[in-house]
Design an enzyme around this catalytic site. Sequence first.
Site, PDB file in Angstrom:
ATOM      1  N   GLU A  25      -9.133 -10.875  -7.738  1.00 33.89           N
ATOM      2  CA  GLU A  25      -8.246  -9.715  -7.589  1.00 33.89           C
ATOM      3  C   GLU A  25      -7.143  -9.713  -8.662  1.00 33.89           C
ATOM      4  O   GLU A  25      -6.803  -8.658  -9.203  1.00 33.89           O
ATOM      5  CB  GLU A  25      -7.640  -9.694  -6.184  1.00 33.89           C
ATOM      6  CG  GLU A  25      -8.690  -9.386  -5.119  1.00 33.89           C
ATOM      7  CD  GLU A  25      -8.175  -9.441  -3.679  1.00 33.89           C
ATOM      8  OE1 GLU A  25      -8.922  -9.010  -2.780  1.00 33.89           O
ATOM      9  OE2 GLU A  25      -7.036  -9.917  -3.448  1.00 33.89           O
TER      10      GLU A  25
ATOM     11  N   ASN B 204      -1.626  -0.204   7.376  1.00 34.30           N
ATOM     12  CA  ASN B 204      -1.095  -1.541   7.695  1.00 34.30           C
ATOM     13  C   ASN B 204      -0.275  -2.159   6.564  1.00 34.30           C
ATOM     14  O   ASN B 204      -0.145  -3.381   6.466  1.00 34.30           O
ATOM     15  CB  ASN B 204      -2.209  -2.463   8.203  1.00 34.30           C
ATOM     16  CG  ASN B 204      -3.283  -2.699   7.164  1.00 34.30           C
ATOM     17  OD1 ASN B 204      -3.171  -2.224   6.033  1.00 34.30           O
ATOM     18  ND2 ASN B 204      -4.313  -3.432   7.529  1.00 34.30           N
TER      19      ASN B 204
ATOM     20  N   PHE C 250     -15.246   3.097   7.218  1.00 33.72           N
ATOM     21  CA  PHE C 250     -13.891   3.474   6.816  1.00 33.72           C
ATOM     22  C   PHE C 250     -13.676   3.422   5.309  1.00 33.72           C
ATOM     23  O   PHE C 250     -12.581   3.724   4.830  1.00 33.72           O
ATOM     24  CB  PHE C 250     -12.861   2.577   7.529  1.00 33.72           C
ATOM     25  CG  PHE C 250     -13.011   1.093   7.262  1.00 33.72           C
ATOM     26  CD1 PHE C 250     -12.531   0.516   6.097  1.00 33.72           C
ATOM     27  CD2 PHE C 250     -13.639   0.279   8.198  1.00 33.72           C
ATOM     28  CE1 PHE C 250     -12.670  -0.844   5.855  1.00 33.72           C
ATOM     29  CE2 PHE C 250     -13.785  -1.093   7.966  1.00 33.72           C
ATOM     30  CZ  PHE C 250     -13.297  -1.652   6.787  1.00 33.72           C
TER      31      PHE C 250
ATOM     32  N   LYS D 146       0.837  -1.203   0.000  1.00 26.92           N
ATOM     33  CA  LYS D 146       0.000   0.000   0.000  1.00 26.92           C
ATOM     34  C   LYS D 146       0.875   1.257   0.000  1.00 26.92           C
ATOM     35  O   LYS D 146       2.101   1.180   0.214  1.00 26.92           O
ATOM     36  CB  LYS D 146      -0.924  -0.034   1.235  1.00 26.92           C
ATOM     37  CG  LYS D 146      -1.881  -1.230   1.243  1.00 26.92           C
ATOM     38  CD  LYS D 146      -2.763  -1.210   2.495  1.00 26.92           C
ATOM     39  CE  LYS D 146      -3.674  -2.418   2.547  1.00 26.92           C
ATOM     40  NZ  LYS D 146      -4.566  -2.388   3.735  1.00 26.92           N
TER      41      LYS D 146
ATOM     42  N   TYR E 188     -11.901  -2.843  -3.112  1.00 24.15           N
ATOM     43  CA  TYR E 188     -12.437  -2.890  -1.750  1.00 24.15           C
ATOM     44  C   TYR E 188     -13.970  -2.895  -1.724  1.00 24.15           C
ATOM     45  O   TYR E 188     -14.567  -2.575  -0.698  1.00 24.15           O
ATOM     46  CB  TYR E 188     -11.882  -1.724  -0.925  1.00 24.15           C
ATOM     47  CG  TYR E 188     -10.465  -1.977  -0.438  1.00 24.15           C
ATOM     48  CD1 TYR E 188     -10.157  -3.063   0.390  1.00 24.15           C
ATOM     49  CD2 TYR E 188      -9.419  -1.122  -0.806  1.00 24.15           C
ATOM     50  CE1 TYR E 188      -8.862  -3.303   0.822  1.00 24.15           C
ATOM     51  CE2 TYR E 188      -8.111  -1.355  -0.364  1.00 24.15           C
ATOM     52  CZ  TYR E 188      -7.847  -2.450   0.456  1.00 24.15           C
ATOM     53  OH  TYR E 188      -6.562  -2.681   0.889  1.00 24.15           O
TER      54      TYR E 188
ATOM     55  N   HIS F  15      -1.603  -5.534   1.475  1.00 27.39           N
ATOM     56  CA  HIS F  15      -2.837  -6.302   1.261  1.00 27.39           C
ATOM     57  C   HIS F  15      -2.488  -7.684   0.757  1.00 27.39           C
ATOM     58  O   HIS F  15      -1.569  -7.835  -0.049  1.00 27.39           O
ATOM     59  CB  HIS F  15      -3.718  -5.611   0.209  1.00 27.39           C
ATOM     60  CG  HIS F  15      -4.803  -6.506  -0.324  1.00 27.39           C
ATOM     61  ND1 HIS F  15      -6.021  -6.642   0.304  1.00 27.39           N
ATOM     62  CD2 HIS F  15      -4.835  -7.357  -1.388  1.00 27.39           C
ATOM     63  CE1 HIS F  15      -6.766  -7.521  -0.367  1.00 27.39           C
ATOM     64  NE2 HIS F  15      -6.071  -7.965  -1.402  1.00 27.39           N
TER      65      HIS F  15
ATOM     66  N   ARG G 231       3.036  -6.834   9.233  1.00 32.26           N
ATOM     67  CA  ARG G 231       2.305  -5.799   9.991  1.00 32.26           C
ATOM     68  C   ARG G 231       2.780  -5.737  11.448  1.00 32.26           C
ATOM     69  O   ARG G 231       2.840  -4.657  12.042  1.00 32.26           O
ATOM     70  CB  ARG G 231       0.799  -6.073   9.918  1.00 32.26           C
ATOM     71  CG  ARG G 231       0.201  -5.786   8.532  1.00 32.26           C
ATOM     72  CD  ARG G 231      -1.221  -6.287   8.439  1.00 32.26           C
ATOM     73  NE  ARG G 231      -1.879  -5.939   7.186  1.00 32.26           N
ATOM     74  CZ  ARG G 231      -3.030  -6.473   6.772  1.00 32.26           C
ATOM     75  NH1 ARG G 231      -3.642  -7.389   7.509  1.00 32.26           N
ATOM     76  NH2 ARG G 231      -3.574  -6.101   5.630  1.00 32.26           N
TER      77      ARG G 231
HETATM   78  P1  IDP Z   1      -7.314  -7.326   5.634  1.00 33.25           P
HETATM   79  O1  IDP Z   1      -6.538  -6.293   4.852  1.00 33.25           O
HETATM   80  O2  IDP Z   1      -6.511  -7.890   6.765  1.00 33.25           O
HETATM   81  O3  IDP Z   1      -7.916  -8.389   4.739  1.00 33.25           O
HETATM   82  P2  IDP Z   1     -10.016  -6.236   5.868  1.00 33.25           P
HETATM   83  O4  IDP Z   1     -10.937  -6.488   7.007  1.00 33.25           O
HETATM   84  O5  IDP Z   1     -10.331  -6.913   4.570  1.00 33.25           O
HETATM   85  O6  IDP Z   1      -8.523  -6.571   6.348  1.00 33.25           O
HETATM   86  O7  IDP Z   1      -9.978  -4.665   5.640  1.00 33.25           O
HETATM   87  C1  IDP Z   1      -9.377  -4.140   4.476  1.00 33.25           C
HETATM   88  C2  IDP Z   1      -8.543  -2.955   4.851  1.00 33.25           C
HETATM   89  O8  IDP Z   1      -9.384  -1.914   5.331  1.00 33.25           O
HETATM   90  C3  IDP Z   1      -7.548  -3.198   5.998  1.00 33.25           C
HETATM   91  O9  IDP Z   1      -6.337  -3.773   5.548  1.00 33.25           O
HETATM   92  C4  IDP Z   1      -7.356  -1.806   6.536  1.00 33.25           C
HETATM   93  O10 IDP Z   1      -6.413  -1.077   5.735  1.00 33.25           O
HETATM   94  C5  IDP Z   1      -8.728  -1.187   6.337  1.00 33.25           C
HETATM   95  N1  IDP Z   1      -9.525  -1.266   7.563  1.00 33.25           N
HETATM   96  C6  IDP Z   1     -10.132  -2.357   8.068  1.00 33.25           C
HETATM   97  N2  IDP Z   1     -10.776  -2.066   9.208  1.00 33.25           N
HETATM   98  C7  IDP Z   1     -10.548  -0.758   9.428  1.00 33.25           C
HETATM   99  C8  IDP Z   1     -10.936   0.155  10.475  1.00 33.25           C
HETATM  100  O11 IDP Z   1     -11.641  -0.196  11.418  1.00 33.25           O
HETATM  101  N3  IDP Z   1     -10.514   1.448  10.346  1.00 33.25           N
HETATM  102  C9  IDP Z   1      -9.743   1.868   9.297  1.00 33.25           C
HETATM  103  N4  IDP Z   1      -9.362   1.053   8.314  1.00 33.25           N
HETATM  104  C10 IDP Z   1      -9.755  -0.244   8.380  1.00 33.25           C
HETATM  105 MG    MG Z   2      -9.436  -8.300   3.325  1.00 34.02          MG
END
Ligand code: IDP
Ligand code: MG
Length: 149
Positions: A126, A112, A57, A9, A49, A115, A102
Site C-alpha cells: 500500500e 468508518n 460493496f 477517508k 481495494y 483505513h 471507529r
Molecule cells: P478494514 O477497513 O477494517 O480492513 P475490510 O474488511 O478490509 O475492513 O473492508 C474494507 C472497507 O470496506 C471497510 O473499511 C469498509 O469501509 C468497507 N466495507 C467492508 N465491509 C462492508 C460492508 O459489508 N458494507 C459496506 N462497506 C463495507
Molecule cells: Mg482491510
Amino acid sequence: MERSFIMIKPDGVQRNLVGEVIRRFETKGFTLVGLKLVSVSRDLAEKHYGVHKERPFFGGLVDFICSGPVVAMVWQGDGVVASARKLIGATNPLNAEPGTIRGDFGVSVGRNIIHGSDAIETAQTEIKLWFSDSELVSWEPCNKAWLYE
Ligand code: IDP
Ligand code: MG
C-alpha cells in the site's frame, strides 16, 4: 523500522477528524514519515481495494473513496501495523470498542473514517501504491530515547 499506510477517508475529512486522528497516532508515539491530501482516482481506489473486487460493496466503496479528499499517511514505529489496527478498532464502528477511532466517531461500516494496513506485507504494498520514495521522509524524532528503552 516498521511502517503502516493509514488513510483518513472522505467522511473523516468532511467531519473535521483529521487533527484528532493525527493527534492519536502522534501521542501514541508513532512517527509521521509521509502525509498528503489526495483526490483519489478510480484507478487508485480500485487498486487499493482490489482484494474486495468480488464483494457486493466494492462499487459503492470505490465511489465513496473517490467522493472527496482523503489524507494519506505513512506512520512508523515498532509494531505500528498491528497497533494502528487497535487504535482504529473493528471494521463496523458499532462493534468497535470505545476509545478506538471507529468506536468513538462512527456508526456505519460504509462510513468508518479511516483505513489501516492489515499486515506488514500489505503495508509495504500500500505504501508503494500511494507514495513515491521521494515523498517519504526518514527522520529521527528527538523524543526517541523517551519512547524506546
Ligand atoms: P478494514 O477497513 O477494517 O480492513 P475490510 O474488511 O478490509 O475492513 O473492508 C474494507 C472497507 O470496506 C471497510 O473499511 C469498509 O469501509 C468497507 N466495507 C467492508 N465491509 C462492508 C460492508 O459489508 N458494507 C459496506 N462497506 C463495507
Ligand atoms: Mg482491510
